[in-house]
Design a protein around this motif. Structure first.
Motif, PDB file in Angstrom:
ATOM      1  N   PRO A 185       6.958   7.051 -54.748  1.00 39.12           N
ATOM      2  CA  PRO A 185       5.605   7.616 -54.823  1.00 39.12           C
ATOM      3  C   PRO A 185       5.399   8.364 -56.134  1.00 39.12           C
ATOM      4  N   GLU A 186       4.196   8.273 -56.669  1.00 35.99           N
ATOM      5  CA  GLU A 186       3.817   8.981 -57.890  1.00 35.99           C
ATOM      6  C   GLU A 186       2.533   9.747 -57.645  1.00 35.99           C
ATOM      7  N   GLN A 187       2.459  10.945 -58.215  1.00 38.78           N
ATOM      8  CA  GLN A 187       1.187  11.673 -58.224  1.00 38.78           C
ATOM      9  C   GLN A 187       0.200  10.927 -59.130  1.00 38.78           C
ATOM     10  N   PRO A 188      -1.099  11.116 -58.882  1.00 42.65           N
ATOM     11  CA  PRO A 188      -2.075  10.545 -59.820  1.00 42.65           C
ATOM     12  C   PRO A 188      -1.885  11.110 -61.221  1.00 42.65           C
ATOM     13  N   SER A 189      -2.086  10.264 -62.224  1.00 41.15           N
ATOM     14  CA  SER A 189      -2.052  10.674 -63.625  1.00 41.15           C
ATOM     15  C   SER A 189      -3.363  10.282 -64.287  1.00 41.15           C
ATOM     16  N   HIS A 212      -9.011   6.473 -65.514  1.00 46.19           N
ATOM     17  CA  HIS A 212      -9.091   6.859 -64.105  1.00 46.19           C
ATOM     18  C   HIS A 212      -7.774   7.522 -63.722  1.00 46.19           C
ATOM     19  N   GLY A 213      -7.762   8.129 -62.565  1.00 40.02           N
ATOM     20  CA  GLY A 213      -6.519   8.608 -62.000  1.00 40.02           C
ATOM     21  C   GLY A 213      -5.741   7.426 -61.468  1.00 40.02           C
ATOM     22  N   GLY A 214      -4.570   7.186 -62.047  1.00 36.79           N
ATOM     23  CA  GLY A 214      -3.795   6.017 -61.678  1.00 36.79           C
ATOM     24  C   GLY A 214      -2.313   6.294 -61.743  1.00 36.79           C
ATOM     25  N   HIS A 215      -1.545   5.229 -61.851  1.00 38.43           N
ATOM     26  CA  HIS A 215      -0.086   5.290 -61.927  1.00 38.43           C
ATOM     27  C   HIS A 215       0.305   5.225 -63.392  1.00 38.43           C
ATOM     28  N   ARG A 216       1.138   6.145 -63.855  1.00 40.33           N
ATOM     29  CA  ARG A 216       1.439   6.202 -65.284  1.00 40.33           C
ATOM     30  C   ARG A 216       2.164   4.962 -65.801  1.00 40.33           C
ATOM     31  N   GLU A 217       2.884   4.257 -64.919  1.00 40.55           N
ATOM     32  CA  GLU A 217       3.541   3.026 -65.354  1.00 40.55           C
ATOM     33  C   GLU A 217       2.538   1.954 -65.755  1.00 40.55           C
ATOM     34  N   ALA A 264      10.658   6.864 -63.389  1.00 37.49           N
ATOM     35  CA  ALA A 264      11.425   6.610 -62.167  1.00 37.49           C
ATOM     36  C   ALA A 264      12.334   5.406 -62.351  1.00 37.49           C
ATOM     37  N   ASP A 265      13.466   5.417 -61.665  1.00 40.45           N
ATOM     38  CA  ASP A 265      14.385   4.292 -61.722  1.00 40.45           C
ATOM     39  C   ASP A 265      13.657   2.995 -61.359  1.00 40.45           C
ATOM     40  N   GLY A 266      13.999   1.942 -62.074  1.00 39.31           N
ATOM     41  CA  GLY A 266      13.445   0.623 -61.763  1.00 39.31           C
ATOM     42  C   GLY A 266      12.086   0.356 -62.357  1.00 39.31           C
TER      43      GLY A 266
END
Length: 299
Positions: free
Chosen positions: A194-198, A224-229, A257-259
């Protein structure tokens, strides 16, 4: 081509570009260079009587594209001092004006700085939800920015992948559609921790990275608020200069994060579906290859 037409009417019957810029900025345009077009708007460089040079994008039809772009740039800037985005000088439903930025070479030092500043953008002043409080666009196509506390995998599947799979389906085989539907069904397993919004740029291909002599600035966001990856995966999609240096500096400032590398195809699937919608089936094989890779990376 440089021109000054004295505020004559533009081809769509509205104000000429000079008059629009003057009305928005309150300064006379002394010179206007036409720089071509992109999607449904034209591009210009303007010299103002007050000594400034500015970049202007002008649409001949009203839409929310420029309002979304301006809101996104201003919102990204709220991440904190050093956020790598230009100032918005003015915007309305047909016009966006930014400072004219002199381009330079993509150096290793500038790349490392971009990595650190992108980490700041993603981790500073995080939003409370995925999405954004304005209607989104990527190019001139709509994006559903409905705000949602998450989790991100469901938001990504419902707001990004599924709508564009519907639009792209006519360019894909039935088997191809089913393949992407498997990604939708298995999204919780594929998305990683899980990731916080970025605060993310949202369309961070290399053409939206403007290199100057000292740093890089990010333009044309689908913020937008999304996933940093997502931003890092987009930078890898069509190649970005010194990407290894950007990633190393980013990971030092805000460890990933790993992976995360294995999840790059999952994050690239949405922009590839956008390309299928924009440009047809020539991008279909790339989108399906990303879907296969995303499924193959299942932990």
């Amino acid at each position: 081509m440089a021109r000054r037409d004295g505020g004559q009417a533009s081809p769509d019957g509205g104000q000429a570009p000079e008059a629009r810029i003057e009305r928005l900025l309150g300064a006379r345009v002394e010179r206007l260079d036409d720089l071509g077009s992109s999607h449904s708007w034209t591009l210009h460089r303007a010299a103002l009587a007050d000594g400034r040079e500015v970049f202007a994008k002008i649409a001949h039809n009203r839409s929310g594209v420029f309002a979304a772009e301006a809101a996104g740039l201003r919102w990204l800037a709220e991440a904190g001092d050093g956020a790598p985005v230009p100032e918005v000088l003015g915007a309305d439903d047909r016009l966006l004006v930014l400072p004219w930025i002199r381009s330079g070479g993509a150096t290793r030092d500038a790349a490392e700085r971009l990595g650190r500043e992108l980490a700041l953008l993603h981790t500073g002043a995080r939003p409370d939800a995925f999405g954004a409080p304005w209607d989104g666009f990527i190019a001139d196509l709509p994006l559903d920015n409905t705000s949602d506390a998450g989790p991100w995998p469901r938001w990504y599947a419902e707001r990004r992948l599924e709508p564009y799979l519907r639009r792209a389906a006519r360019h894909l085989s039935a088997d191809g559609v089913r393949l992407v539907e498997r990604v939708l069904a298995d999204i919780d397993e594929l998305a990683g921790p899980p990731e916080q919004p970025s605060r993310i740029h949202g369309d961070l291909w290399s053409g939206n990275v403007l290199w100057t002599d000292a740093r890089a600035l990010l333009i044309d966001p689908a913020a937008h608020g999304g996933h940093r990856e997502t931003d890092l995966a987009m930078m890898a999609l069509f190649g970005t200069p010194h990407l290894d240096r950007i990633i190393a500096a980013y990971d030092e400032a805000a460890p990933l994060a790993d992976g995360w590398r294995a999840r790059i195809p999952l994050h690239q699937l949405h922009p590839l579906l956008v390309h299928v919608v924009l440009y047809g089936g020539s991008y279909g094989s790339s989108a399906l290859e990303a879907a296969r890779a995303a499924l193959a990376a299942r932990p």
